[in-house]
Write a protein that holds these residues in place. Sequence first.
Motif, mmCIF file in Angstrom:
data_model
loop_
_atom_site.group_PDB
_atom_site.id
_atom_site.type_symbol
_atom_site.label_atom_id
_atom_site.label_comp_id
_atom_site.label_asym_id
_atom_site.label_seq_id
_atom_site.Cartn_x
_atom_site.Cartn_y
_atom_site.Cartn_z
ATOM 1 N N GLU A 190 10.226 9.721 -10.558
ATOM 2 C CA GLU A 190 11.228 10.602 -9.955
ATOM 3 C C GLU A 190 11.128 10.547 -8.436
ATOM 4 O O GLU A 190 10.031 10.507 -7.873
ATOM 5 N N PHE A 191 12.296 10.571 -7.791
ATOM 6 C CA PHE A 191 12.409 10.594 -6.332
ATOM 7 C C PHE A 191 13.100 11.880 -5.913
ATOM 8 O O PHE A 191 13.867 12.467 -6.677
ATOM 9 N N ASN A 192 12.843 12.322 -4.668
ATOM 10 C CA ASN A 192 13.516 13.535 -4.193
ATOM 11 C C ASN A 192 14.886 13.222 -3.588
ATOM 12 O O ASN A 192 15.725 14.096 -3.462
ATOM 13 N N ILE A 193 15.121 11.983 -3.203
ATOM 14 C CA ILE A 193 16.430 11.538 -2.718
ATOM 15 C C ILE A 193 16.787 10.257 -3.472
ATOM 16 O O ILE A 193 15.905 9.588 -4.004
ATOM 17 N N PRO A 194 18.075 9.912 -3.549
ATOM 18 C CA PRO A 194 18.445 8.677 -4.253
ATOM 19 C C PRO A 194 17.742 7.459 -3.652
ATOM 20 O O PRO A 194 17.404 7.432 -2.467
ATOM 21 N N LEU A 195 17.524 6.476 -4.487
ATOM 22 C CA LEU A 195 16.840 5.252 -4.080
ATOM 23 C C LEU A 195 17.621 4.569 -2.961
ATOM 24 O O LEU A 195 18.844 4.477 -3.011
ATOM 25 N N GLN A 196 16.893 4.099 -1.953
ATOM 26 C CA GLN A 196 17.525 3.449 -0.808
ATOM 27 C C GLN A 196 18.291 2.212 -1.242
ATOM 28 O O GLN A 196 17.917 1.533 -2.192
ATOM 29 N N GLY A 199 19.385 -1.493 -1.363
ATOM 30 C CA GLY A 199 18.610 -2.720 -1.197
ATOM 31 C C GLY A 199 17.316 -2.728 -1.975
ATOM 32 O O GLY A 199 16.677 -3.762 -2.107
ATOM 33 N N ILE A 200 16.893 -1.576 -2.535
ATOM 34 C CA ILE A 200 15.680 -1.506 -3.352
ATOM 35 C C ILE A 200 16.096 -1.471 -4.819
ATOM 36 O O ILE A 200 16.896 -0.640 -5.230
ATOM 37 N N LYS A 239 13.150 -5.842 -2.775
ATOM 38 C CA LYS A 239 13.765 -5.320 -1.561
ATOM 39 C C LYS A 239 14.241 -6.532 -0.771
ATOM 40 O O LYS A 239 13.444 -7.387 -0.406
ATOM 41 N N ASN A 240 15.551 -6.584 -0.561
ATOM 42 C CA ASN A 240 16.168 -7.707 0.141
ATOM 43 C C ASN A 240 15.795 -9.040 -0.508
ATOM 44 O O ASN A 240 15.382 -9.986 0.157
ATOM 45 N N MET A 271 0.825 -1.191 0.000
ATOM 46 C CA MET A 271 0.000 0.000 0.000
ATOM 47 C C MET A 271 0.873 1.260 0.000
ATOM 48 O O MET A 271 0.442 2.314 -0.418
ATOM 49 N N LYS A 272 2.116 1.130 0.474
ATOM 50 C CA LYS A 272 3.007 2.278 0.569
ATOM 51 C C LYS A 272 4.381 1.874 0.069
ATOM 52 O O LYS A 272 4.902 0.838 0.447
ATOM 53 N N PHE A 273 4.949 2.690 -0.803
ATOM 54 C CA PHE A 273 6.300 2.446 -1.292
ATOM 55 C C PHE A 273 7.273 2.874 -0.198
ATOM 56 O O PHE A 273 7.024 3.863 0.502
ATOM 57 N N PRO A 274 8.384 2.174 -0.032
ATOM 58 C CA PRO A 274 9.299 2.500 1.073
ATOM 59 C C PRO A 274 9.944 3.877 0.976
ATOM 60 O O PRO A 274 10.604 4.311 1.918
ATOM 61 N N GLN A 275 9.755 4.562 -0.119
ATOM 62 C CA GLN A 275 10.365 5.873 -0.307
ATOM 63 C C GLN A 275 9.369 6.755 -1.047
ATOM 64 O O GLN A 275 8.564 6.268 -1.835
ATOM 65 N N GLU A 276 9.424 8.055 -0.816
ATOM 66 C CA GLU A 276 8.473 8.969 -1.446
ATOM 67 C C GLU A 276 8.760 9.120 -2.932
ATOM 68 O O GLU A 276 9.894 9.380 -3.336
#
Length: 165
Positions: free
Chosen positions: A58-64, A66-67, A137-138, A28-33
């Motif tokens: 597009e993301f506001n910060i680089p992808l975490q 492990g994703i 993810k992982n 329901m929620k992506f781990p990053q905005e």
Amino acid sequence: MGSTIKIALLVLISCSLSFCASKQDNQMKFPQEIVAAYYQKTNSVEGQVPNGIDFYIEFNIPLQEGIILDKVYFKNQEAKLEKEDKYTFKAHFNQFPASYDLVLDSDPLKEYGNKAHSITQPKFELQSTEAVLEYSKNDKTFFYKIKAIKERPMIPNPSGIKPKK
């Protein structure tokens, strides 16, 4: 004693069958905005016929760490996502399938090599403004539905190279 063995065997079989299939996890929620998800139609090099759709996330910060973004499902097609820069990922969808020659003849033997069109069902039932993002993810696969995808103006010639006359 016979009924105890049957019950134990039934429990063992039901447990083993429940773990056979890998389950798809719909998140329901992506781990990053996600800042933006949009698409643009692109023209061919000649600029005459739209030949595809570029889908952007597009993301506001680089992808975490492990994703890993694998695929995106959009408009009854799927495409692999590629990293544009550390904030943007892009997938390209072909609007028109690759054409191949059909042999049409009054003699059916000459038409023997023609291939039949294959019709495949889409993996997800989506509205025209929805997409599904497949990511890992992982080492576990997840699916996330992106809603309210906007269309941006068409890119006349995405390569920036003007055709020679």
